[in-house]
Scaffold this motif. Structure first.
Motif, PDB file in Angstrom:
ATOM      1  N   LEU A   1       0.340  -3.611  -5.642  1.00  0.00           N
ATOM      2  CA  LEU A   1       0.355  -2.141  -7.195  1.00  0.00           C
ATOM      3  C   LEU A   1       1.353  -1.319  -6.511  1.00  0.00           C
ATOM      4  N   ARG A   2       2.543  -1.826  -6.581  1.00  0.00           N
ATOM      5  CA  ARG A   2       2.848  -0.327  -5.951  1.00  0.00           C
ATOM      6  C   ARG A   2       3.742   1.112  -6.925  1.00  0.00           C
ATOM      7  N   GLU A   3       3.597   0.072  -7.834  1.00  0.00           N
ATOM      8  CA  GLU A   3       4.092   1.042  -9.476  1.00  0.00           C
ATOM      9  C   GLU A   3       4.129   1.570  -9.672  1.00  0.00           C
ATOM     10  N   ILE A   7       0.566   3.843 -11.892  1.00  0.00           N
ATOM     11  CA  ILE A   7      -0.233   4.471 -11.217  1.00  0.00           C
ATOM     12  C   ILE A   7      -0.886   5.654 -11.745  1.00  0.00           C
ATOM     13  N   LEU A  33     -10.340  -0.977  -2.915  1.00  0.00           N
ATOM     14  CA  LEU A  33      -8.729  -1.868  -2.703  1.00  0.00           C
ATOM     15  C   LEU A  33      -8.050  -1.263  -4.452  1.00  0.00           C
ATOM     16  N   THR A  34      -9.262   0.405  -5.082  1.00  0.00           N
ATOM     17  CA  THR A  34      -8.836   0.910  -5.941  1.00  0.00           C
ATOM     18  C   THR A  34      -7.790   1.893  -5.409  1.00  0.00           C
ATOM     19  N   GLY A  36      -6.724   2.130  -2.391  1.00  0.00           N
ATOM     20  CA  GLY A  36      -5.664   1.336  -1.713  1.00  0.00           C
ATOM     21  C   GLY A  36      -4.730   1.168  -2.389  1.00  0.00           C
ATOM     22  N   CYS A  37      -5.113   0.701  -3.744  1.00  0.00           N
ATOM     23  CA  CYS A  37      -3.556   0.478  -4.379  1.00  0.00           C
ATOM     24  C   CYS A  37      -3.275   1.237  -6.001  1.00  0.00           C
ATOM     25  N   LEU A  38      -4.746   1.821  -6.483  1.00  0.00           N
ATOM     26  CA  LEU A  38      -4.319   1.593  -7.567  1.00  0.00           C
ATOM     27  C   LEU A  38      -4.268   3.032  -8.301  1.00  0.00           C
ATOM     28  N   GLN A  76      -4.278   4.247   4.425  1.00  0.00           N
ATOM     29  CA  GLN A  76      -3.447   4.733   3.959  1.00  0.00           C
ATOM     30  C   GLN A  76      -2.859   5.136   3.308  1.00  0.00           C
ATOM     31  N   ARG A  77      -3.776   6.947   2.870  1.00  0.00           N
ATOM     32  CA  ARG A  77      -3.651   7.604   2.273  1.00  0.00           C
ATOM     33  C   ARG A  77      -3.625   9.180   3.199  1.00  0.00           C
TER      34      ARG A  77
END
Length: 123
Positions: A1-3, A7, A33-34, A36-38, A76-77
């Motif tokens: 999810l990279r929109e 986000i 998961l959240t 990293g992606c959300l 990742q961040r």
């Protein structure tokens, strides 16, 4: 999810809702998961900083998820990781050095059945 739009919209409403959570409810909000992606970096920093303050209510599974979330954040961040306070970084470093008891998963009867069939096939 990279929109980015999604986000941003989710992150904008997340912090006020998370502020309303009790410690027992909040401890389930920290998930790798959240992280990293959300969520945006601001929400990631909020989650990791607040978990450090409520960790006393956490059970081993929550501690493991928080440790995994910190690793995901660090990898990742990196900007979010740099934004954490020194105390928060130290908390997660100490958490990584701590033994977190994990019962693990026990095989279900279906797993045993599949294993037996694979053994019968010679694989």
């Amino acid at each position: 999810l990279r929109e980015i739009g999604l986000i941003t919209a989710l992150s904008r409403v997340a912090v006020p809702k998370l502020e309303e959570c009790t410690a027992q409810q909040f401890r389930d909000a920290v998930h790798p998961l959240t992280i990293g992606c959300l969520w945006s970096d601001d929400v990631v920093v909020y989650l990791l900083e607040r978990f450090r303050r409520i960790f006393i209510t956490a059970r081993p599974m929550h501690l493991m998820k928080a440790y995994e979330a910190a690793v995901v954040c660090r990898v990742q961040r990196p900007n979010a990781w740099r934004s954490l306070s020194r105390e928060a970084k130290q908390f997660y470093v100490r958490l990584s050095q701590r033994h977190i008891p994990d019962l693990g998963r026990k095989p279900t009867p279906m797993h045993s059945d599949v294993s037996q069939h694979l053994a019968d096939l010679g694989e």
